[in-house]
Design a protein around this motif. Structure first.
Motif, PDB file in Angstrom:
ATOM      1  N   GLY A 148       0.821  -1.201   0.000  1.00 52.46           N
ATOM      2  CA  GLY A 148       0.000   0.000   0.000  1.00 52.46           C
ATOM      3  C   GLY A 148       0.853   1.247   0.000  1.00 52.46           C
ATOM      4  O   GLY A 148       2.070   1.184  -0.192  1.00 52.46           O
ATOM      5  N   ASN A 149       0.203   2.380   0.226  1.00 50.06           N
ATOM      6  CA  ASN A 149       0.875   3.679   0.225  1.00 50.06           C
ATOM      7  C   ASN A 149       0.826   4.297   1.617  1.00 50.06           C
ATOM      8  O   ASN A 149      -0.194   4.202   2.304  1.00 50.06           O
ATOM      9  CB  ASN A 149       0.197   4.626  -0.763  1.00 50.06           C
ATOM     10  N   LEU A 150       1.924   4.953   2.000  1.00 53.31           N
ATOM     11  CA  LEU A 150       1.976   5.614   3.303  1.00 53.31           C
ATOM     12  C   LEU A 150       0.967   6.752   3.366  1.00 53.31           C
ATOM     13  O   LEU A 150       0.873   7.557   2.446  1.00 53.31           O
ATOM     14  CB  LEU A 150       3.371   6.177   3.572  1.00 53.31           C
ATOM     15  N   GLY A 151       0.236   6.819   4.476  1.00 54.34           N
ATOM     16  CA  GLY A 151      -0.746   7.874   4.685  1.00 54.34           C
ATOM     17  C   GLY A 151      -0.147   9.113   5.321  1.00 54.34           C
ATOM     18  O   GLY A 151      -0.747  10.181   5.301  1.00 54.34           O
ATOM     19  N   ARG A 152       1.034   8.973   5.917  1.00 60.74           N
ATOM     20  CA  ARG A 152       1.730  10.110   6.531  1.00 60.74           C
ATOM     21  C   ARG A 152       3.197   9.747   6.641  1.00 60.74           C
ATOM     22  O   ARG A 152       3.573   8.581   6.526  1.00 60.74           O
ATOM     23  CB  ARG A 152       1.157  10.440   7.907  1.00 60.74           C
ATOM     24  N   ASP A 153       4.031  10.740   6.857  1.00 63.77           N
ATOM     25  CA  ASP A 153       5.456  10.473   7.037  1.00 63.77           C
ATOM     26  C   ASP A 153       5.662   9.625   8.289  1.00 63.77           C
ATOM     27  O   ASP A 153       4.941   9.787   9.285  1.00 63.77           O
ATOM     28  CB  ASP A 153       6.237  11.778   7.185  1.00 63.77           C
ATOM     29  N   PRO A 154       6.652   8.733   8.262  1.00 61.18           N
ATOM     30  CA  PRO A 154       6.928   7.904   9.443  1.00 61.18           C
ATOM     31  C   PRO A 154       7.344   8.750  10.645  1.00 61.18           C
ATOM     32  O   PRO A 154       7.972   9.802  10.493  1.00 61.18           O
ATOM     33  CB  PRO A 154       8.088   7.024   8.997  1.00 61.18           C
ATOM     34  N   GLU A 155       6.976   8.274  11.816  1.00 63.26           N
ATOM     35  CA  GLU A 155       7.347   8.942  13.071  1.00 63.26           C
ATOM     36  C   GLU A 155       8.311   8.033  13.817  1.00 63.26           C
ATOM     37  O   GLU A 155       7.963   6.916  14.183  1.00 63.26           O
ATOM     38  CB  GLU A 155       6.092   9.162  13.913  1.00 63.26           C
ATOM     39  N   GLU A 202       5.387  -1.212  28.262  1.00 61.27           N
ATOM     40  CA  GLU A 202       5.362   0.009  27.470  1.00 61.27           C
ATOM     41  C   GLU A 202       3.962   0.247  26.930  1.00 61.27           C
ATOM     42  O   GLU A 202       3.308  -0.670  26.467  1.00 61.27           O
ATOM     43  CB  GLU A 202       6.346  -0.098  26.300  1.00 61.27           C
ATOM     44  N   PRO A 203       3.493   1.486  26.962  1.00 56.80           N
ATOM     45  CA  PRO A 203       2.147   1.767  26.459  1.00 56.80           C
ATOM     46  C   PRO A 203       2.089   1.641  24.946  1.00 56.80           C
ATOM     47  O   PRO A 203       3.036   1.978  24.255  1.00 56.80           O
ATOM     48  CB  PRO A 203       1.893   3.211  26.897  1.00 56.80           C
ATOM     49  N   ALA A 204       0.965   1.146  24.456  1.00 54.77           N
ATOM     50  CA  ALA A 204       0.761   1.034  23.012  1.00 54.77           C
ATOM     51  C   ALA A 204       0.361   2.395  22.468  1.00 54.77           C
ATOM     52  O   ALA A 204      -0.138   3.256  23.183  1.00 54.77           O
ATOM     53  CB  ALA A 204      -0.337   0.011  22.721  1.00 54.77           C
ATOM     54  N   ALA A 205       0.602   2.574  21.182  1.00 53.49           N
ATOM     55  CA  ALA A 205       0.205   3.826  20.543  1.00 53.49           C
ATOM     56  C   ALA A 205      -1.307   3.962  20.598  1.00 53.49           C
ATOM     57  O   ALA A 205      -2.034   2.984  20.516  1.00 53.49           O
ATOM     58  CB  ALA A 205       0.684   3.839  19.093  1.00 53.49           C
ATOM     59  N   GLY A 206      -1.780   5.179  20.741  1.00 52.90           N
ATOM     60  CA  GLY A 206      -3.216   5.436  20.832  1.00 52.90           C
ATOM     61  C   GLY A 206      -3.928   5.160  19.524  1.00 52.90           C
ATOM     62  O   GLY A 206      -3.323   5.108  18.468  1.00 52.90           O
ATOM     63  N   PRO A 207      -5.219   4.975  19.585  1.00 49.39           N
ATOM     64  CA  PRO A 207      -5.976   4.694  18.380  1.00 49.39           C
ATOM     65  C   PRO A 207      -5.996   5.900  17.452  1.00 49.39           C
ATOM     66  O   PRO A 207      -5.879   7.040  17.878  1.00 49.39           O
ATOM     67  CB  PRO A 207      -7.384   4.371  18.896  1.00 49.39           C
ATOM     68  N   ALA A 208      -6.145   5.598  16.176  1.00 51.19           N
ATOM     69  CA  ALA A 208      -6.194   6.671  15.180  1.00 51.19           C
ATOM     70  C   ALA A 208      -7.497   6.580  14.421  1.00 51.19           C
ATOM     71  O   ALA A 208      -7.992   5.507  14.154  1.00 51.19           O
ATOM     72  CB  ALA A 208      -5.013   6.539  14.224  1.00 51.19           C
ATOM     73  N   ASP A 209      -8.042   7.720  14.083  1.00 52.20           N
ATOM     74  CA  ASP A 209      -9.272   7.777  13.308  1.00 52.20           C
ATOM     75  C   ASP A 209      -8.886   8.370  11.957  1.00 52.20           C
ATOM     76  O   ASP A 209      -8.331   9.450  11.894  1.00 52.20           O
ATOM     77  CB  ASP A 209     -10.304   8.639  14.021  1.00 52.20           C
ATOM     78  N   PHE A 210      -9.164   7.662  10.879  1.00 51.82           N
ATOM     79  CA  PHE A 210      -8.752   8.094   9.553  1.00 51.82           C
ATOM     80  C   PHE A 210      -9.950   8.565   8.768  1.00 51.82           C
ATOM     81  O   PHE A 210     -10.961   7.894   8.691  1.00 51.82           O
ATOM     82  CB  PHE A 210      -8.071   6.943   8.809  1.00 51.82           C
ATOM     83  N   ALA A 211      -9.821   9.711   8.148  1.00 51.73           N
ATOM     84  CA  ALA A 211     -10.880  10.271   7.309  1.00 51.73           C
ATOM     85  C   ALA A 211     -10.475  10.110   5.852  1.00 51.73           C
ATOM     86  O   ALA A 211      -9.307   9.925   5.533  1.00 51.73           O
ATOM     87  CB  ALA A 211     -11.090  11.738   7.641  1.00 51.73           C
ATOM     88  N   ASP A 212     -11.462  10.199   4.959  1.00 52.16           N
ATOM     89  CA  ASP A 212     -11.176  10.100   3.534  1.00 52.16           C
ATOM     90  C   ASP A 212     -10.203  11.177   3.077  1.00 52.16           C
ATOM     91  O   ASP A 212      -9.471  10.987   2.109  1.00 52.16           O
ATOM     92  CB  ASP A 212     -12.471  10.181   2.719  1.00 52.16           C
ATOM     93  N   ASP A 213     -10.167  12.306   3.750  1.00 52.42           N
ATOM     94  CA  ASP A 213      -9.251  13.388   3.391  1.00 52.42           C
ATOM     95  C   ASP A 213      -7.804  12.987   3.610  1.00 52.42           C
ATOM     96  O   ASP A 213      -6.891  13.609   3.078  1.00 52.42           O
ATOM     97  CB  ASP A 213      -9.556  14.644   4.213  1.00 52.42           C
ATOM     98  N   ASP A 214      -7.565  11.940   4.418  1.00 52.06           N
ATOM     99  CA  ASP A 214      -6.215  11.495   4.713  1.00 52.06           C
ATOM    100  C   ASP A 214      -5.659  10.553   3.653  1.00 52.06           C
ATOM    101  O   ASP A 214      -4.504  10.159   3.729  1.00 52.06           O
ATOM    102  CB  ASP A 214      -6.168  10.782   6.064  1.00 52.06           C
ATOM    103  N   VAL A 215      -6.458  10.176   2.666  1.00 52.52           N
ATOM    104  CA  VAL A 215      -6.021   9.244   1.639  1.00 52.52           C
ATOM    105  C   VAL A 215      -4.886   9.889   0.844  1.00 52.52           C
ATOM    106  O   VAL A 215      -5.046  10.991   0.326  1.00 52.52           O
ATOM    107  CB  VAL A 215      -7.186   8.858   0.703  1.00 52.52           C
TER     108      VAL A 215
END
Length: 144
Positions: free
Chosen positions: A10-17, A129-142
């Protein structure tokens, strides 16, 4: 015996952190989108996007952070986990999380380099270690 393995292209939705655990282990997170074209009930073609939250550890994390950018295609292998949570409005949500064990760059500029977790020494995350928080993705993030 049980087996949990997923392969995603697939394609990255955002730059890696990139961040580091208190022990100094690199951890990289990013979102990955896959697209599928299907006919709906009326016969119209519809695009369906599925989002995944990807986590890489060790040398793979540093490599992903250095070379991957938003929109870039990538091949990921790993273990799938579904995180269920409730949003602010009380609505049940889920996030598809992948603990990646292999990554390969796809497309121009990647050099075809692949990285397997067996090729590098990686430290497993501590259970406390705490897990990363949930993320909500919108169509604008495609990303495409």
């Amino acid at each position: 015996m049980s087996f949990n393995k997923i392969i995603i292209v697939g394609n990255l939705g955002r730059d890696p952190e990139l961040r580091y655990t208190p022990q100094g282990t690199p951890v990289c997170s990013f979102t990955l989108a896959t697209n599928e074209r299907r006919k709906d009930k009326t016969g119209e073609m519809q695009d369906q996007t599925t989002w995944f939250r990807i986590t890489l550890w060790g040398r793979q994390a540093e490599t992903a952070s250095q070379y991957l950018t938003k929109g870039r295609p990538v091949y990921i292998e790993g273990r799938l986990r579904v995180e269920e949570w409730t949003d602010r409005d009380g609505k049940a949500r889920h996030t598809l999380e992948v603990h990646a064990t292999e990554m390969q760059f796809i497309g121009s500029g990647g050099g075809g380099g692949g990285f397997r977790s067996e090729d590098t020494q990686t430290e497993k995350p501590a259970a406390s270690e705490p897990a990363a928080g949930p993320a909500d993705f919108a169509d604008d993030d495609v990303p495409f």
